[in-house]
Every structure is written in structure tokens, then in C-alpha cells.
Design a protein around this motif. Sequence first.
Motif, PDB file in Angstrom:
ATOM      1  N   VAL A 169      -3.897   0.284  -2.395  1.00 28.18           N
ATOM      2  CA  VAL A 169      -3.605  -0.936  -1.644  1.00 28.18           C
ATOM      3  C   VAL A 169      -3.737  -2.101  -2.619  1.00 28.18           C
ATOM      4  O   VAL A 169      -4.723  -2.187  -3.369  1.00 28.18           O
ATOM      5  CB  VAL A 169      -4.568  -1.112  -0.446  1.00 28.18           C
ATOM      6  N   GLY A 191       0.823  -1.199   0.000  1.00 33.02           N
ATOM      7  CA  GLY A 191       0.000   0.000   0.000  1.00 33.02           C
ATOM      8  C   GLY A 191       0.851   1.240   0.000  1.00 33.02           C
ATOM      9  O   GLY A 191       1.994   1.234   0.483  1.00 33.02           O
ATOM     10  N   GLU A 234      -4.703  -5.340  -4.348  1.00 34.07           N
ATOM     11  CA  GLU A 234      -6.008  -5.999  -4.285  1.00 34.07           C
ATOM     12  C   GLU A 234      -6.076  -7.131  -3.259  1.00 34.07           C
ATOM     13  O   GLU A 234      -7.063  -7.283  -2.549  1.00 34.07           O
ATOM     14  CB  GLU A 234      -6.373  -6.577  -5.657  1.00 34.07           C
ATOM     15  N   GLY A 245      -5.377   0.692   4.107  1.00 34.97           N
ATOM     16  CA  GLY A 245      -5.720   2.022   3.590  1.00 34.97           C
ATOM     17  C   GLY A 245      -6.082   2.978   4.711  1.00 34.97           C
ATOM     18  O   GLY A 245      -5.628   4.122   4.738  1.00 34.97           O
ATOM     19  N   ARG A 271      -6.602  -5.736   0.407  1.00 31.91           N
ATOM     20  CA  ARG A 271      -7.692  -4.812   0.723  1.00 31.91           C
ATOM     21  C   ARG A 271      -8.604  -5.401   1.784  1.00 31.91           C
ATOM     22  O   ARG A 271      -8.717  -6.604   1.929  1.00 31.91           O
ATOM     23  CB  ARG A 271      -8.488  -4.474  -0.534  1.00 31.91           C
TER      24      ARG A 271
END
Length: 144
Positions: free
Chosen positions: A50, A10, A52, A60, A55
Motif C-alpha cells: 500500500v 495498493g 505510504e 491493506g 496506509r
Amino acid sequence: MSMHHGQIVGTISLELDVNIRELLYNHPVAHIVERRSNGRPVAYIPILAVDESFRGQGIGFSLVKEALQTVSRPVLSIGWVKPDTGWMAKAIFDRLGFERIAIIDEFWYADSVIKQYGCPYCGKTWCKCTADIVLLDAARSIDH
């Protein structure tokens, strides 16, 4: 930047003292942002990303919260509202107390024309995507 086992998962960027009128292409919403910030300098978060596969794990949220702790001024962010999924980070900004200032249809069009890119989200040669403009007043608490 957020790392997991030596891999960047991220990142965030924070710009200080942005020119609101230039950033918002002199859109009338620039006046609203200037009024809400009481003429104070405004910081801008142009990038929050971020990976995938990471996530939904709070990465985030942590990146934005950490960035906010480094500034004592209003902070603006502009979300790219994708046609199929909306603005993916909207919940993060809501949770941290950002207030929606405006939703602007086809906001990215001018940027795509100036920078000569086709949109990866809407698939148009000149982007027709919507922007979600949010602002956090520096005086608001971010102790979430």
C-alpha cells in the motif's frame, strides 16, 4: 489492486498450490505448515503493498480480505520483518485470524544469494532479515 482517483494505491498477489518445501527453502517449518494444512494445497500471499500516503486507511485489510474470499484452502504469508519497524502488515494478518507458525532469523539469506540482491531494509549485501510465517486455515471465518 486498489485505486484512488485513477491512481494505484495498493496491490496484492495470491498464488495457488505453492510448493511449501520449495517456498520455505526446505526449512523444518515447512513440515509444520504441511501438518497444519492437513496435506491440502496451500495458497500464498507473497505481495501486499500500500502506498505510504494511504496506509492506515484499511486498504491493506480490504485487499487481503477480498483475496481470502476467492480461495477455500489454507493461506500462507511470509512477512519481511524490517530491523527498525517490524512487519508492517502483521496487524492486518492478525485481525483476519492468521496464526503465527514461526519467526525465522536470516530467512531471506538463501533467497538473496540465489537471486543476487542486496537487501533494501537491512542494507546487507546478502539479506539477514527475519521472516514472520503466518497461516490461515480455510475453515476459519474471515467475516471481520
